[in-house]
Design a protein around this motif. Structure first.
Motif, PDB file in Angstrom:
ATOM      1  N   THR A  40      88.577 -14.652 -29.259  1.00 40.27           N
ATOM      2  CA  THR A  40      88.831 -14.188 -27.888  1.00 40.27           C
ATOM      3  C   THR A  40      90.331 -13.989 -27.662  1.00 40.27           C
ATOM      4  O   THR A  40      90.756 -13.015 -27.044  1.00 40.27           O
ATOM      5  N   SER A  97      92.002 -10.430 -26.757  1.00 40.89           N
ATOM      6  CA  SER A  97      92.698 -10.335 -25.466  1.00 40.89           C
ATOM      7  C   SER A  97      94.175 -10.008 -25.642  1.00 40.89           C
ATOM      8  O   SER A  97      94.804  -9.440 -24.753  1.00 40.89           O
ATOM      9  N   VAL A 141      87.499  -9.919 -22.093  1.00 39.56           N
ATOM     10  CA  VAL A 141      86.552 -10.546 -21.160  1.00 39.56           C
ATOM     11  C   VAL A 141      85.133 -10.028 -21.398  1.00 39.56           C
ATOM     12  O   VAL A 141      84.158 -10.767 -21.246  1.00 39.56           O
ATOM     13  N   THR A 149      80.275  -9.842 -14.415  1.00 38.27           N
ATOM     14  CA  THR A 149      80.863  -9.211 -15.590  1.00 38.27           C
ATOM     15  C   THR A 149      79.756  -8.848 -16.587  1.00 38.27           C
ATOM     16  O   THR A 149      78.873  -9.675 -16.837  1.00 38.27           O
ATOM     17  N   SER A 202      86.178  -3.468 -18.345  1.00 41.92           N
ATOM     18  CA  SER A 202      85.026  -4.365 -18.271  1.00 41.92           C
ATOM     19  C   SER A 202      84.161  -3.929 -17.091  1.00 41.92           C
ATOM     20  O   SER A 202      84.648  -3.377 -16.116  1.00 41.92           O
ATOM     21  N   ILE A 228      88.281 -18.876 -21.312  1.00 47.19           N
ATOM     22  CA  ILE A 228      89.170 -18.208 -20.348  1.00 47.19           C
ATOM     23  C   ILE A 228      90.615 -18.550 -20.700  1.00 47.19           C
ATOM     24  O   ILE A 228      91.506 -17.699 -20.649  1.00 47.19           O
ATOM     25  N   GLN A 256      91.579 -16.357 -23.523  1.00 44.76           N
ATOM     26  CA  GLN A 256      91.880 -15.001 -23.030  1.00 44.76           C
ATOM     27  C   GLN A 256      93.292 -14.947 -22.484  1.00 44.76           C
ATOM     28  O   GLN A 256      94.058 -14.030 -22.769  1.00 44.76           O
ATOM     29  N   THR A 289      92.568 -14.041 -14.570  1.00 40.46           N
ATOM     30  CA  THR A 289      92.305 -15.322 -15.252  1.00 40.46           C
ATOM     31  C   THR A 289      92.632 -16.514 -14.354  1.00 40.46           C
ATOM     32  O   THR A 289      92.152 -17.620 -14.587  1.00 40.46           O
TER      33      THR A 289
END
Lengths: 262, 386
Positions: free
Chosen positions: B74, B78, B86, B158, B207, B246, B249, B360
């Protein structure tokens, strides 16, 4: 169908520098990659395997570290890898290299198709693929941009990318096909492929294993040698003649006469 | 960079994710940001590279159930594009409830295609009137024989519309408050289940963010996750587990901005020399790099703790999400400052990174909610000692 792909490990030319004194590549500290055209050949082989089944064996001639290049093809999805490696092969030109590879291929036995990249980005000769075909006495189809196989009728149909036109030819199994860059986009490795590559065994063949004639090997077996490497000066821009048609023809003939061509 | 003593396998995951992201997402990120086109092309590449099932056990088609590996991938994705990152991570969020609370049958049915990456998942908790206050959920699921009839609207979901498998929290008994919520698996295509329009967002623009609209949507009781009334536990356990993602990310977005700032500072010449030779710039870069590394260390340590089998990781998971996302916001804004006027232009990627970073601090629990969680956990820990 069973496919053999010949690859070469080359220095990453995007990172390579030229030694200004000797005009040769500085290879030290430069990362190695699979010759990009050879990746196209591997991709083509994997596509054929997905469609028709069979096995893809990747072979290279080189020092022990060339095994890394072979493993990268296993990570893409190739089945087996063979490293043809022996000190006796050092200094081979394209004649000796294609002889050595053809001996190894004979040793590997049955195959329907041999795929190579059209040329390597370090030497740029484009001779090894055709050389292998000659040593094996089988047909060769160079500069393939499209490749279809017909295993039932044991033949391939190849579209060749030539300078002005494309040409479509058929060739019977077994034959050698060399790939151009426009043929496909080579796939990236997969995680499972990389795990498989880590565990996979590299089969190593020596000069003795491939029953090679020592007089055809390495530097001594190479009829050619590199005397000098240079970049030819770019062709100078032409001269444009202007004026009335008759006037131009007159000027042109004058120039041809000046150069004593007529 | 700090040496995190990664194993050979972890290095493989990191390098492969980096390679795929750079080859497939980098050339398209600006275009996807502009048009909002969903990055199927990148997702297909992650699928082909076996990167979609890092957090899923092998017997369900994954690569070994590792939060750490998932965070590595991730982060690398990112680092190239927060929007693609995401999208990749939200499928893990959507499928984690099934992994944690699903029956064997549910897992075998839903997890393998998600692990392969041929199907995406999405998680439906948030509603117009239920954000930080998740107990305000108004979507209801009324029992009707062997079925539940779901009515209501989920907001800002999402992967909404693009995913095939949805885990949705709805109230089965409003009188019980939080204990009256239940989690369901709802498949795309179920009659009565439709989607709102794709939202037009500040960042992570490629996204997909949509409403999930349920109008007399009938789902069989076999689609219940865990038991009736366990909906909030499903949601909270899921969010605890995915929170380091998260953080990853945010670390990725911040690292991407730092990379751009350093590169630019070495190229940009003012006063006759590259601006990287100016102490004013060096100090900015030093602060940025230090924060990014600290955030990464917190995320990695939390992920390792979870993988090692610790049961209570709410506190570090919240800390990792909080610190990494605040870092991402600060570092991306500072990167714009290092690039000056160029940083403000869309020709350079750092303004996009700052727009991507902002979310985020908001989603999967705002940073204010994280601080609440951390505060509560501290008091609880202290009280237990006495």
């Amino acid at each position: 169908m069973d496919i053999i792909v010949c690859i070469k490990q080359v220095p990453d030319t995007t990172e390579v520098k030229i030694n200004p004194e000797t005009n040769t590549l500085i290879r030290e500290g430069v990362p190695s990659i699979i010759n990009p055209f050879d990746e196209n050949a591997v991709e083509a082989a994997l596509v054929l395997k997905e469609k028709h089944g069979g096995k893809v064996t990747v072979i290279t001639m080189g020092p022990p570290q060339a095994a890394e290049a072979l493993k990268a093809t296993i990570a893409m999805g190739a089945d087996e890898m063979v490293l043809v490696s022996d000190r006796a092969f050092a200094g081979s030109d394209t004649w000796a290299t294609s002889y050595t590879l053809s001996q190894a291929i004979k040793k590997l036995g049955n195959f329907d198709l041999i795929l190579c990249g059209k040329q390597a980005i370090d030497g740029d000769t484009a001779q090894v693929g055709p050389g292998i075909a000659e040593w094996l006495g089988i047909p060769q189809v160079t500069f393939a941009v499209k490749l279809e196989a017909d295993p039932a009728n044991k033949k391939v149909k190849v579209e060749r990318m030539l300078e002005e036109i494309n040409e479509i030819v058929e060739a019977p199994f077994p034959c050698v096909v060399t790939a151009v860059k426009q043929m496909n986009i080579p796939r990236l490795p997969s995680l499972k492929g990389m795990m498989r590559a880590k565990k996979a065994e590299v089969k190593i063949l020596s000069a003795q294993d491939i029953e090679a004639d020592p007089k055809n090997l390495g530097l001594n077996g190479s009829p050619t040698s590199v005397v000098r490497i240079f970049t030819p000066p770019p062709r100078g821009g032409g001269e444009v003649l202007t004026g009335e048609a008759g006037e131009i023809v007159g000027k042109l003939i004058g120039k041809i006469k000046d150069r004593k061509i007529i | 960079m700090l040496d995190y003593l990664l194993t050979e396998e972890q290095i493989m995951v990191r390098d492969l994710a980096r390679k795929v992201a750079r080859e497939k997402a980098l050339p398209k990120r600006a275009e996807w940001d502009e048009t909002g086109e969903f990055p199927w092309e990148a997702l297909k590449a992650f699928s082909d590279a076996d990167l979609c099932g890092l957090y899923i056990p092998e017997e369900l088609g994954g690569f070994g159930q590792s939060v750490f590996n998932f965070c590595l991938a991730t982060e690398e994705i990112s680092r190239v594009c927060g929007g693609v990152g995401v999208t990749f991570a939200a499928s893990a969020l959507g499928s984690t409830p099934i992994l944690l609370f699903g029956t064997d049958e549910q897992k075998k049915k839903y997890m393998p295609p998600i692990a392969k990456g041929t199907k995406l998942a999405a998680f439906g908790l948030t509603e117009a009137n239920a954000g930080s206050d998740a107990a305000g959920i108004e979507t209801v699921a009324k029992k009707d024989g062997d079925y539940f009839i779901i009515n209501g609207t989920k907001q800002w979901i999402t992967n909404g519309g693009e995913a095939e498998t949805y885990t949705v929290i709805a109230m089965t008994d409003k009188s019980k408050g939080p204990r009256g919520a239940t989690a369901f698996i709802v498949e795309k295509g179920t009659p009565g289940f439709t989607f709102g329009k794709k939202e037009n967002k500040m960042g992570i623009r490629c996204s997909a963010t949509r409403e999930l609209v349920f109008q007399d949507c009938k789902v069989h009781k076999s689609q219940v996750l865990g038991r009736e009334g366990m909906g909030f536990i499903v949601a909270m356990k899921t969010l605890d587990l995915t929170r380091p993602g998260i953080g990853a990310q945010a670390v990725g977005i911040a690292q991407g901005a730092l990379d751009e700032a350093i590169k630019y500072a070495r190229e940009r010449v003012q006063f006759g020399k590259p601006i990287s030779s100016l102490q004013a710039i060096q100090h900015m870069l030093a602060d940025m790099a230090t924060s990014v590394e600290a955030a990464r260390a917190l995320v990695y340590a939390t992920a390792r703790m979870i993988d090692a089998g610790h049961k209570d990781y709410t506190l570090p998971a919240s800390e990792a999400k909080l610190f990494a996302s605040d870092t991402a916001m600060k570092v991306t804004i500072d990167a714009i400052q290092v690039l000056g006027g160029y940083g403000y232009m869309k020709e350079y990627p750092v303004e996009k990174m700052a727009r991507d970073a902002k979310i985020t601090q908001i989603y999967e629990g705002t940073n204010q909610i994280q601080r609440n969680q951390i505060g509560l956990a501290l008091i609880k820990e202290s009280a237990q000692k006495k």
